[in-house]
Design an enzyme around this catalytic site. Structure first.
Site, PDB file in Angstrom:
ATOM      1  N   HIS A  20       0.829  -1.200   0.000  1.00  0.00           N
ATOM      2  CA  HIS A  20       0.000   0.000   0.000  1.00  0.00           C
ATOM      3  C   HIS A  20       0.866   1.254   0.000  1.00  0.00           C
ATOM      4  O   HIS A  20       1.785   1.370   0.809  1.00  0.00           O
ATOM      5  CB  HIS A  20      -0.922  -0.020   1.222  1.00  0.00           C
ATOM      6  CG  HIS A  20      -1.919   1.071   1.237  1.00  0.00           C
ATOM      7  ND1 HIS A  20      -2.268   1.717   2.389  1.00  0.00           N
ATOM      8  CD2 HIS A  20      -2.652   1.642   0.250  1.00  0.00           C
ATOM      9  CE1 HIS A  20      -3.173   2.639   2.114  1.00  0.00           C
ATOM     10  NE2 HIS A  20      -3.421   2.607   0.818  1.00  0.00           N
ATOM     11  N   TYR A 120       5.772  15.148 -21.546  1.00  0.00           N
ATOM     12  CA  TYR A 120       5.138  14.923 -20.238  1.00  0.00           C
ATOM     13  C   TYR A 120       4.228  13.698 -20.194  1.00  0.00           C
ATOM     14  O   TYR A 120       3.274  13.659 -19.413  1.00  0.00           O
ATOM     15  CB  TYR A 120       4.390  16.178 -19.767  1.00  0.00           C
ATOM     16  CG  TYR A 120       5.271  17.393 -19.750  1.00  0.00           C
ATOM     17  CD1 TYR A 120       6.223  17.554 -18.748  1.00  0.00           C
ATOM     18  CD2 TYR A 120       5.191  18.362 -20.753  1.00  0.00           C
ATOM     19  CE1 TYR A 120       7.065  18.657 -18.738  1.00  0.00           C
ATOM     20  CE2 TYR A 120       6.027  19.463 -20.750  1.00  0.00           C
ATOM     21  CZ  TYR A 120       6.963  19.607 -19.738  1.00  0.00           C
ATOM     22  OH  TYR A 120       7.794  20.692 -19.729  1.00  0.00           O
TER      23      TYR A 120
END
Length: 131
Positions: A20, A120
């Protein structure tokens, strides 16, 4: 032989090992990869494989809690930004400066380099949980 999901053994191994909040990056062919971060280089030529193709396969096989993008993608690569928003409906989207984005990549478990050659076209995927 695997029948479904990610077939690339390095990517499958990284996904299986994520906890996580761990992060991985899917990157265009120009993003600098910091020393010490695992590089999974899929680029075979300009444009292949594409950023979106790799993102789709990884996203289908990963619990994603949050997505981080460079804010510059909004004005400099609107098509990629729109596709990310469409493909990743559930997780929260976070935009940071490109310089901050590059700093965040230093903490990634791996960077998957694609053949994408548009500005990007990079994303940080933050692992969620399946329960």
């Amino acid at each position: 032989m695997k029948k479904h999901g990610v077939l690339n053994s390095e990517i499958a191994s990284i996904l299986a090992s994520l906890g996580h909040t761990d992060t991985i990056v899917i990157a265009d062919c120009g993003l600098p990869i910091p020393d010490g971060v695992k590089r999974i280089d899929l680029a075979v030529e300009i444009g292949k494989p594409s950023f979106l193709d790799v993102l789709q396969v990884v996203a289908d096989d990963m619990a994603i809690e949050k997505v981080t993008l460079a804010e510059e993608v909004i004005n400099n690569n609107a098509e990629i930004n729109k596709e990310i928003e469409l493909k990743l409906v559930e997780p929260a989207l976070e935009y940071v400066s490109h310089e901050q984005f590059k700093e965040h990549t230093k903490k990634a478990k791996a960077i998957i380099r694609t053949g994408e050659a548009t500005p990007y076209a990079n994303v940080i995927l933050h692992a969620g949980v399946i329960f």
